[in-house]
Design a protein around this motif. Structure first.
Motif, PDB file in Angstrom:
ATOM      1  N   LEU A  60      -0.361   1.523  -8.959  1.00 37.85           N
ATOM      2  CA  LEU A  60       0.619   1.220  -9.997  1.00 37.85           C
ATOM      3  C   LEU A  60       0.581  -0.267 -10.336  1.00 37.85           C
ATOM      4  O   LEU A  60       0.181  -1.099  -9.513  1.00 37.85           O
ATOM      5  CB  LEU A  60       2.024   1.620  -9.530  1.00 37.85           C
ATOM      6  CG  LEU A  60       2.236   3.108  -9.228  1.00 37.85           C
ATOM      7  CD1 LEU A  60       3.641   3.337  -8.659  1.00 37.85           C
ATOM      8  CD2 LEU A  60       2.025   3.945 -10.477  1.00 37.85           C
ATOM      9  N   ASP A  61       1.034  -0.605 -11.534  1.00 42.52           N
ATOM     10  CA  ASP A  61       0.965  -1.983 -12.001  1.00 42.52           C
ATOM     11  C   ASP A  61       1.813  -2.928 -11.158  1.00 42.52           C
ATOM     12  O   ASP A  61       1.492  -4.118 -11.044  1.00 42.52           O
ATOM     13  CB  ASP A  61       1.411  -2.074 -13.465  1.00 42.52           C
ATOM     14  CG  ASP A  61       0.425  -1.409 -14.415  1.00 42.52           C
ATOM     15  OD1 ASP A  61      -0.745  -1.242 -14.021  1.00 42.52           O
ATOM     16  OD2 ASP A  61       0.837  -1.057 -15.534  1.00 42.52           O
ATOM     17  N   ASP A  62       2.924  -2.427 -10.593  1.00 37.35           N
ATOM     18  CA  ASP A  62       3.823  -3.311  -9.862  1.00 37.35           C
ATOM     19  C   ASP A  62       3.643  -3.231  -8.354  1.00 37.35           C
ATOM     20  O   ASP A  62       4.542  -3.568  -7.594  1.00 37.35           O
ATOM     21  CB  ASP A  62       5.284  -3.027 -10.234  1.00 37.35           C
ATOM     22  CG  ASP A  62       5.643  -1.556 -10.071  1.00 37.35           C
ATOM     23  OD1 ASP A  62       4.746  -0.758  -9.740  1.00 37.35           O
ATOM     24  OD2 ASP A  62       6.826  -1.216 -10.284  1.00 37.35           O
ATOM     25  N   ASP A  63       2.468  -2.803  -7.880  1.00 38.55           N
ATOM     26  CA  ASP A  63       2.180  -2.843  -6.443  1.00 38.55           C
ATOM     27  C   ASP A  63       2.346  -4.272  -5.918  1.00 38.55           C
ATOM     28  O   ASP A  63       2.044  -5.243  -6.618  1.00 38.55           O
ATOM     29  CB  ASP A  63       0.742  -2.395  -6.161  1.00 38.55           C
ATOM     30  CG  ASP A  63       0.600  -0.881  -6.064  1.00 38.55           C
ATOM     31  OD1 ASP A  63       1.629  -0.183  -6.067  1.00 38.55           O
ATOM     32  OD2 ASP A  63      -0.542  -0.407  -5.979  1.00 38.55           O
ATOM     33  N   ILE A  64       2.824  -4.383  -4.685  1.00 39.95           N
ATOM     34  CA  ILE A  64       2.988  -5.695  -4.067  1.00 39.95           C
ATOM     35  C   ILE A  64       2.065  -5.819  -2.856  1.00 39.95           C
ATOM     36  O   ILE A  64       1.620  -4.815  -2.286  1.00 39.95           O
ATOM     37  CB  ILE A  64       4.448  -5.930  -3.608  1.00 39.95           C
ATOM     38  CG1 ILE A  64       4.843  -4.942  -2.501  1.00 39.95           C
ATOM     39  CG2 ILE A  64       5.395  -5.828  -4.797  1.00 39.95           C
ATOM     40  CD1 ILE A  64       6.193  -5.237  -1.870  1.00 39.95           C
ATOM     41  N   ALA A  65       1.760  -7.052  -2.488  1.00 39.51           N
ATOM     42  CA  ALA A  65       1.048  -7.290  -1.237  1.00 39.51           C
ATOM     43  C   ALA A  65       1.965  -6.882  -0.090  1.00 39.51           C
ATOM     44  O   ALA A  65       3.176  -7.058  -0.170  1.00 39.51           O
ATOM     45  CB  ALA A  65       0.667  -8.759  -1.123  1.00 39.51           C
ATOM     46  N   LEU A  66       1.390  -6.332   0.959  1.00 40.91           N
ATOM     47  CA  LEU A  66       2.211  -5.853   2.063  1.00 40.91           C
ATOM     48  C   LEU A  66       2.939  -7.022   2.723  1.00 40.91           C
ATOM     49  O   LEU A  66       2.316  -7.981   3.172  1.00 40.91           O
ATOM     50  CB  LEU A  66       1.337  -5.145   3.105  1.00 40.91           C
ATOM     51  CG  LEU A  66       2.084  -4.335   4.154  1.00 40.91           C
ATOM     52  CD1 LEU A  66       2.861  -3.195   3.501  1.00 40.91           C
ATOM     53  CD2 LEU A  66       1.112  -3.768   5.181  1.00 40.91           C
ATOM     54  N   PRO A  67       4.283  -6.980   2.758  1.00 39.90           N
ATOM     55  CA  PRO A  67       5.035  -8.078   3.379  1.00 39.90           C
ATOM     56  C   PRO A  67       4.721  -8.191   4.872  1.00 39.90           C
ATOM     57  O   PRO A  67       4.420  -7.199   5.534  1.00 39.90           O
ATOM     58  CB  PRO A  67       6.503  -7.658   3.163  1.00 39.90           C
ATOM     59  CG  PRO A  67       6.472  -6.636   2.074  1.00 39.90           C
ATOM     60  CD  PRO A  67       5.164  -5.928   2.215  1.00 39.90           C
ATOM     61  N   LYS A  68       4.781  -9.412   5.387  1.00 36.95           N
ATOM     62  CA  LYS A  68       4.599  -9.640   6.820  1.00 36.95           C
ATOM     63  C   LYS A  68       5.924  -9.402   7.530  1.00 36.95           C
ATOM     64  O   LYS A  68       6.959  -9.935   7.139  1.00 36.95           O
ATOM     65  CB  LYS A  68       4.139 -11.075   7.081  1.00 36.95           C
ATOM     66  CG  LYS A  68       2.819 -11.434   6.414  1.00 36.95           C
ATOM     67  CD  LYS A  68       1.656 -10.668   7.015  1.00 36.95           C
ATOM     68  CE  LYS A  68       0.328 -11.141   6.430  1.00 36.95           C
ATOM     69  NZ  LYS A  68      -0.817 -10.383   6.965  1.00 36.95           N
ATOM     70  N   LEU A  69       5.902  -8.576   8.572  1.00 41.29           N
ATOM     71  CA  LEU A  69       7.097  -8.288   9.342  1.00 41.29           C
ATOM     72  C   LEU A  69       6.776  -8.476  10.817  1.00 41.29           C
ATOM     73  O   LEU A  69       6.004  -7.695  11.391  1.00 41.29           O
ATOM     74  CB  LEU A  69       7.575  -6.854   9.081  1.00 41.29           C
ATOM     75  CG  LEU A  69       8.921  -6.458   9.692  1.00 41.29           C
ATOM     76  CD1 LEU A  69      10.047  -7.318   9.102  1.00 41.29           C
ATOM     77  CD2 LEU A  69       9.219  -4.978   9.451  1.00 41.29           C
ATOM     78  N   PRO A  70       7.322  -9.522  11.455  1.00 47.60           N
ATOM     79  CA  PRO A  70       7.000  -9.797  12.854  1.00 47.60           C
ATOM     80  C   PRO A  70       7.265  -8.591  13.760  1.00 47.60           C
ATOM     81  O   PRO A  70       8.312  -7.958  13.664  1.00 47.60           O
ATOM     82  CB  PRO A  70       7.942 -10.963  13.203  1.00 47.60           C
ATOM     83  CG  PRO A  70       8.248 -11.606  11.896  1.00 47.60           C
ATOM     84  CD  PRO A  70       8.280 -10.495  10.894  1.00 47.60           C
TER      85      PRO A  70
END
Length: 251
Positions: free
Chosen positions: A36-46
């Motif tokens: 999809l156009d609004d895909d995001i980079a996977l956030p970092k979660l400690p």
């Protein structure tokens, strides 16, 4: 996301009465690697590795809780996912079968409640927390739970969220087996894809402006899908900026 086939019979959930006891306080969606156009980079979660499940759950929850801060003691959370963190479960299984050393981190994060525990610490939430899996419409189940929880006078709001991963061959095999038993079809996502949606709900008297009428609309033929929750959150979500972050705020 696949639209409902117009040749299917009308979804009986669409005839259910509107719920006037709930108001949307905040909403958020996030997709990763879906195309999809609004895909995001996977956030970092400690403390969470390999899988998109917990980072996406935290992303949408954090956006809601940051946009509408409140008393964590008076906040409950309910998470819905048909299959849970299949990426982590499959990885842990492959490691075990290959004879590699067991990784306790993978065992921990394979449980959906793990990310809820992380959220409770970061946002000071001490209300009830639940995880559920259902073959029914996830939105309907979550709204029913929010309705019930908000009967408790010690709660002001309920955060409901859903996470759906593409999964691998084992997930596909489970879907085929369930489809054979029910005659229904399941959402088809790329193996590495993930999507999440969250809606912060309260009583009408706790929300600014007129109450928002909420009713389960569902997506016929996709049991357990978070599609209808995703659509509701999309309708109420504030635009996300590229620099948006979620401070570790204790209420």
């Amino acid at each position: 996301m696949t639209p409902t086939d117009e040749t299917h019979p009308a979804d009986p959930r669409s005839s259910l009465p509107s719920r006037s006891s709930l108001s949307v306080l905040a909403a958020a969606t996030a997709t990763h690697d879906t195309g999809l156009d609004d895909d995001i980079a996977l956030p970092k979660l400690p403390g969470f590795v390999e899988s998109a499940f917990s980072p996406l759950a935290y992303e949408v929850s954090g956006r809601c809780l940051t946009a509408h801060p409140g008393d964590g003691d008076r906040t409950a959370v309910a998470l819905a996912s048909l299959m849970g963190d299949t990426t982590t479960a499959d990885l842990a299984s492959r490691r075990m079968v290959s004879g590699r050393v067991h990784n306790p981190l993978l065992f921990m994060q394979a449980t959906a409640n793990s990310v809820l525990g992380h959220m409770s610490r970061e946002f000071g939430i001490t209300g009830q927390m639940f995880s559920l899996s259902t073959l029914d419409d996830s939105l309907s189940e979550l709204l029913s739970m929010a309705d019930l929880l908000l009967e408790d006078e010690e709660l002001d709001r309920v955060l409901v969220l859903g996470v759906e991963l593409g999964g691998g061959e084992r997930v596909a095999a489970v879907h085929r087996e369930l489809a054979a038993d029910s005659g229904l079809t399941f959402a088809d996502l790329p193996e590495s894809a993930g999507l999440a949606a969250a809606v912060l709900l309260g009583r009408p008297c706790d929300a600014p402006g007129a109450p928002v009428l909420v009713r389960p609309t569902g997506t016929a033929g996709q049991p357990g899908s978070i599609q209808s929750l995703f659509e509701l959150a999309t309708a109420h979500a504030e635009p996300r900026t590229e620099t948006e972050t979620h401070p570790h705020a204790h209420q």
